[in-house]
Design a protein around this motif. Structure first.
Motif, PDB file in Angstrom:
ATOM      1  N   LEU A  65       0.953  -1.309   0.051  1.00  0.00           N
ATOM      2  CA  LEU A  65       0.213  -0.062   0.033  1.00  0.00           C
ATOM      3  C   LEU A  65       0.791   1.319   0.057  1.00  0.00           C
ATOM      4  CD1 LEU A  65      -2.784  -1.245   2.600  1.00  0.00           C
ATOM      5  CD2 LEU A  65      -3.269  -0.388   0.466  1.00  0.00           C
ATOM      6  N   LEU A  66       0.708   2.308  -0.802  1.00  0.00           N
ATOM      7  CA  LEU A  66       1.574   3.335  -1.126  1.00  0.00           C
ATOM      8  C   LEU A  66       0.571   4.500  -0.850  1.00  0.00           C
ATOM      9  CD1 LEU A  66       2.560   4.096  -4.628  1.00  0.00           C
ATOM     10  CD2 LEU A  66       1.863   1.757  -4.099  1.00  0.00           C
ATOM     11  N   ALA A  67       0.913   5.712  -0.216  1.00  0.00           N
ATOM     12  CA  ALA A  67       0.184   6.857  -0.068  1.00  0.00           C
ATOM     13  C   ALA A  67       1.115   7.942  -0.292  1.00  0.00           C
ATOM     14  CB  ALA A  67      -0.478   6.853   1.253  1.00  0.00           C
ATOM     15  N   PRO A  68       1.115   8.433  -1.641  1.00  0.00           N
ATOM     16  CA  PRO A  68       2.020   9.536  -2.055  1.00  0.00           C
ATOM     17  C   PRO A  68       1.310  10.989  -1.357  1.00  0.00           C
ATOM     18  CG  PRO A  68       1.474   8.537  -3.850  1.00  0.00           C
ATOM     19  CD  PRO A  68       0.465   7.784  -2.774  1.00  0.00           C
ATOM     20  N   ALA A  69       2.350  11.769  -0.674  1.00  0.00           N
ATOM     21  CA  ALA A  69       1.739  12.843   0.113  1.00  0.00           C
ATOM     22  C   ALA A  69       1.023  13.688  -0.767  1.00  0.00           C
ATOM     23  CB  ALA A  69       3.054  13.935   0.352  1.00  0.00           C
ATOM     24  N   GLY A  70      -0.494  13.796  -0.496  1.00  0.00           N
ATOM     25  CA  GLY A  70      -1.392  14.609  -1.109  1.00  0.00           C
ATOM     26  C   GLY A  70      -1.701  14.018  -2.342  1.00  0.00           C
ATOM     27  N   GLY A  71      -1.583  12.511  -2.386  1.00  0.00           N
ATOM     28  CA  GLY A  71      -2.351  11.726  -3.491  1.00  0.00           C
ATOM     29  C   GLY A  71      -3.163  10.859  -3.069  1.00  0.00           C
ATOM     30  N   GLU A  72      -3.643  10.020  -4.121  1.00  0.00           N
ATOM     31  CA  GLU A  72      -4.648   9.189  -3.619  1.00  0.00           C
ATOM     32  C   GLU A  72      -3.771   7.690  -3.022  1.00  0.00           C
ATOM     33  OE1 GLU A  72      -8.001   8.949  -3.645  1.00  0.00           O
ATOM     34  OE2 GLU A  72      -7.770  10.985  -4.018  1.00  0.00           O
ATOM     35  N   VAL A  73      -4.324   7.020  -2.362  1.00  0.00           N
ATOM     36  CA  VAL A  73      -3.736   5.559  -1.957  1.00  0.00           C
ATOM     37  C   VAL A  73      -3.980   4.694  -3.101  1.00  0.00           C
ATOM     38  CG1 VAL A  73      -3.765   3.742  -0.274  1.00  0.00           C
ATOM     39  CG2 VAL A  73      -4.232   5.979   0.693  1.00  0.00           C
ATOM     40  N   ARG A  74      -2.848   3.814  -3.185  1.00  0.00           N
ATOM     41  CA  ARG A  74      -2.822   2.780  -4.331  1.00  0.00           C
ATOM     42  C   ARG A  74      -2.192   1.622  -3.646  1.00  0.00           C
ATOM     43  NH1 ARG A  74      -5.460   2.914  -8.476  1.00  0.00           N
ATOM     44  NH2 ARG A  74      -3.780   2.182 -10.124  1.00  0.00           N
ATOM     45  N   VAL A  75      -2.555   0.540  -4.344  1.00  0.00           N
ATOM     46  CA  VAL A  75      -2.103  -0.848  -4.089  1.00  0.00           C
ATOM     47  C   VAL A  75      -1.303  -1.219  -5.329  1.00  0.00           C
ATOM     48  CG1 VAL A  75      -2.552  -3.246  -4.005  1.00  0.00           C
ATOM     49  CG2 VAL A  75      -4.074  -1.689  -2.847  1.00  0.00           C
ATOM     50  N   LEU A  76       0.031  -1.674  -5.075  1.00  0.00           N
ATOM     51  CA  LEU A  76       0.916  -2.324  -5.709  1.00  0.00           C
ATOM     52  C   LEU A  76       0.752  -4.078  -5.553  1.00  0.00           C
ATOM     53  CD1 LEU A  76       2.956  -2.356  -8.089  1.00  0.00           C
ATOM     54  CD2 LEU A  76       4.720  -1.521  -6.511  1.00  0.00           C
ATOM     55  N   CYS A  77       0.211  -4.725  -6.423  1.00  0.00           N
ATOM     56  CA  CYS A  77       0.195  -6.021  -6.295  1.00  0.00           C
ATOM     57  C   CYS A  77       1.574  -6.915  -6.913  1.00  0.00           C
ATOM     58  CB  CYS A  77      -1.213  -6.794  -7.283  1.00  0.00           C
ATOM     59  SG  CYS A  77      -1.316  -8.311  -7.216  1.00  0.00           S
ATOM     60  N   GLY A  78       1.978  -7.267  -5.621  1.00  0.00           N
ATOM     61  CA  GLY A  78       3.214  -8.177  -5.908  1.00  0.00           C
ATOM     62  C   GLY A  78       3.022  -9.597  -5.667  1.00  0.00           C
ATOM     63  N   GLN A  79       1.849 -10.240  -6.189  1.00  0.00           N
ATOM     64  CA  GLN A  79       1.393 -11.586  -6.235  1.00  0.00           C
ATOM     65  C   GLN A  79       1.330 -12.349  -7.347  1.00  0.00           C
ATOM     66  OE1 GLN A  79       0.397 -13.884  -3.477  1.00  0.00           O
ATOM     67  NE2 GLN A  79       0.854 -14.932  -5.534  1.00  0.00           N
ATOM     68  N   GLY A  80       2.372 -12.992  -7.671  1.00  0.00           N
ATOM     69  CA  GLY A  80       2.529 -13.429  -8.956  1.00  0.00           C
ATOM     70  C   GLY A  80       1.102 -14.574  -9.279  1.00  0.00           C
ATOM     71  N   VAL A  81       0.700 -14.854 -10.555  1.00  0.00           N
ATOM     72  CA  VAL A  81      -0.252 -15.707 -10.869  1.00  0.00           C
ATOM     73  C   VAL A  81       0.178 -17.150 -10.712  1.00  0.00           C
ATOM     74  CG1 VAL A  81      -1.332 -14.054 -12.200  1.00  0.00           C
ATOM     75  CG2 VAL A  81       0.199 -15.365 -13.485  1.00  0.00           C
ATOM     76  N   ALA A  82      -0.751 -17.965 -11.054  1.00  0.00           N
ATOM     77  CA  ALA A  82      -0.202 -19.328 -11.096  1.00  0.00           C
ATOM     78  C   ALA A  82       0.276 -19.750 -12.611  1.00  0.00           C
ATOM     79  CB  ALA A  82      -1.405 -20.321 -11.134  1.00  0.00           C
TER      80      ALA A  82
END
Length: 458
Positions: A65-82
Motif C-alpha cells: 500500500l502506498l500513499a503519496p503525499a497529497g495523492g490517492e492511496v494505491r495498491v501495488l500487487c506483488g502476487q504472481g499468478v499461477a
C-alpha cells in the motif's frame, strides 16, 4: 495509569517500523541520507530477505500500500499468478487431491522482486546500487541471525541433509544451523545481486537500469535458474518427488500491477486494504460488523464480539474470496448485509463456518475446508499465521516449523512501514519464498515460493 518501557518516537526526516531491526536501520539510513519512503522501503525489503529468510524471500510475494503525499492511496500487487501449466487436471493427473505445501508444484510466478522494482522505478529517487547495498553487505559479510532462523532450519534438517542439499549448503554450513551471536552469511545471494548490478551497469539512467534489472529477473540468468529449479524433481509434502510447472514464458509475461484499494469508512477514518486476492478485506468486514455501541474495552463481552465477528468474516472469506473470481465485495461490506450478519452473534462461541449470502447469492465452501472444519471444531482449516502449509497428516515431509513447547504450530510473516519527511507512506507485507518452502536455487541463494498451497483443486 499505563506504564510502558517503549517511548513515544518522533523524528524530523521520517520513521520506519519493520519486523527486523537491521531492515529498519537500513531503511532509516536511506531516509537520513535524503531518500524518500519508497527508496527506504525497497532497501529495507531486500534486507528482510537476508535476515528473515524463514519468513520471506525475493521469489515470494508482497502486497504494498502506498500513499503519496497529497495523492490517492494505491495498491501495488506483488502476487504472481499461477503458471499456465498449474491446472486442476495437472495435479489430479499426478494423483493429488491437494496442492503440496512445499516444493515446485506449489510455486506461483514470483512476485516480490518485480513489485519492489516497480515501486523504486515509479516512486523512488535512488539508484539500484543505493538500495541493494545494505542487503548485499549483510548477505556477503554476515549478520547475527534471530533464534527463529536456526529453529526453523532444525525442523527441516533431515530433509535438507538428505533431499534438499542445496538448502543444506546455505543453512547448514559445516552441519551447523544459524545461531544467535555467530555471524551467518549467504554468499550466493550476495553474488546474485552483485551480478545483477554488473549486468545492468550499462543500461543508462536510473529508470532504465531498474527496467534492465526487471528483464534480468524475467528473461536473464535469474529466470534461467528459476526455471531449472522448477524442473528438478523435489520431494514435497505429498511424500513424493515432483517437478513444477513454472516456465520461461510464465516469468517473461507477468508484471506487478497497480490497483485501487478496497476501503471502508469507520470512526472517521478510511481504512485501505489490497483486494480479495490478499485476504485484506476480511479486516474491513470485521469493522463493518461492529455495532454502533461497543462493549467496554477489554471486557469479556468485547473480546467475544470481536472473535465472533472475525469468525463470520473468515467464513465469508472461505466462500467468496478469490483472485480472479467475481468477488461481491460491495455487498459483503454493505450496511444491510452486515446488520443481518451481526444478529448471528449470540452469547456462546460458534464453531461452525457460517458464510452469508451477499446479494442473495448461494455460498460455496470447498470440500477440503468443510471436512477440516468438521474434523476439528473451532480450528481454522487453513492454518494459523504464516508460513502456512498444505499437507496430509501422514506426510513424512516437514511443513511449517513446529517450535513451540506444547507441540502446536505458529507461523509469522514480515512487515514494513515507512513514512518520510514529505509525508509519503508505504505499508507492505512481504511473505513467501521462505527457506522451508522449496530448495534453495543453488545458483541464486534463495528458494521458489509456495503460494499455490493456498489454492483448492476444485
Amino acid at each position: 495509569m499505563e506504564f510502558t518501557t517503549r517511548p513515544t518516537l518522533s523524528g524530523t526526516f521520517g520513521m520506519v517500523s519493520s519486523t527486523h531491526w537491521l531492515a529498519s536501520q537500513s531503511a532509516m539510513a536511506v531516509l537520513e541520507s535524503g531518500g524518500n519512503a519508497y527508496d527506504a522501503a525497497v532497501a529495507g525489503a531486500f534486507v528482510l530477505h537476508v535476515v528473515e529468510p524463514h519468513l520471506n524471500g525475493p521469489a515470494g510475494e508482497v502486497p504494498i500500500l502506498l500513499a503519496p503525499a497529497g495523492g490517492e492511496v494505491r495498491v501495488l500487487c506483488g502476487q504472481g499468478v499461477a503458471p499456465a501449466g498449474a491446472t486442476v487436471a495437472h495435479y489430479r493427473g499426478l494423483g493429488l487431491d491437494l496442492v503440496p505445501g512445499t516444493g515446485p508444484l506449489a510455486a506461483a510466478v514470483p512476485g516480490a522482486f518485480d513489485a519492489w522494482m516497480l515501486l523504486l522505478r515509479d516512486h523512488g529517487t535512488r539508484s539500484l546500487d543505493d538500495v541493494l547495498t545494505y542487503a548485499i553487505g549483510y548477505a556477503e559479510h554476515g549478520h547475527a541471525p534471530v533464534e527463529r532462523v536456526g529453529e526453523t532450519v532444525e525442523t527441516v534438517r533431515e530433509l535438507f541433509e538428505t533431499e534438499w542439499t542445496s538448502s543444506a549448503d546455505v543453512y547448514l554450513p559445516g552441519g551447523k544451523a544459524p545461531r544467535p551471536g555467530e555471524l551467518f552469511a549467504n554468499p550466493a545471494l550476495a553474488a546474485t545481486w552483485k551480478r545483477l548490478l554488473a549486468e545492468t551497469a550499462g543500461a543508462g539512467g536510473r529508470e532504465a537500469r531498474i527496467e534492465a534489472a526487471r528483464q534480468v529477473w524475467r528473461t536473464g540468468f535469474i529466470a534461467d535458474a528459476l526455471v531449472r529449479q522448477a524442473g528438478r524433481p523435489t520431494r514435497d509434502t505429498s511424500g513424493e518427488r515432483h517437478t513444477g510447472t513454472l516456465t520461461a514464458a510464465d516469468l517473461a509475461t507477468w508484471s506487478a500491477t497497480y490497483e485501487t484499494p478496497a476501503t471502508y469508512d469507520w470512526n472517521g477514518w478510511t481504512v485501505c486494504k489490497p483486494g480479495p486476492w490478499s485476504q485484506g478485506p476480511v479486516l474491513l468486514q470485521q469493522l463493518a460488523l461492529l455495532p454502533p455501541e461497543l462493549p467496554r474495552y477489554g471486557s469479556a463481552d468485547y473480546v467475544h464480539l470481536l472473535v465472533e465477528n472475525c469468525k463470520l468474516a473468515m467464513a465469508d472469506r472461505e466462500a467468496w474470496y478469490g483472485d480472479a473470481a467475481d468477488v461481491p465485495l460491495d455487498d459483503l461490506l454493505s450496511d444491510a448485509y452486515n446488520t443481518a450478519r451481526r444478529a448471528l452473534v449470540g452469547e456462546r462461541a460458534e464453531n461452525d463456518l457460517r458464510p452469508g449470502s451477499p446479494g442473495g447469492r448461494t455460498p460455496r465452501l470447498c470440500a477440503h475446508a468443510r471436512v477440516a472444519a468438521a474434523a476439528q471444531a473451532g480450528y481454522d482449516a487453513l492454518g494459523v499465521g504464516e508460513p502456512t502449509v498444505a499437507k496430509s497428516p501422514a506426510s513424512p515431509v516437514p511443513g511449517e516449523p513446529e517450535v513451540l513447547a506444547d507441540g502446536t504450530t505458529r507461523g509469522d510473516t514480515c512487515h514494513l512501514d515507512v513514512v518520510d519527511r514529505w509525508g509519503n507512506m508505504v505499508s507492505a507485507t512481504p511473505s513467501g519464498g521462505w527457506l522451508q518452502s522449496n530448495p534453495v536455487v543453488p545458483e541464486l541463494g534463495f528458494p521458489l515460493g509456495t503460494r499455490l498451497q493456498m489454492t483448492w483443486l476444485e
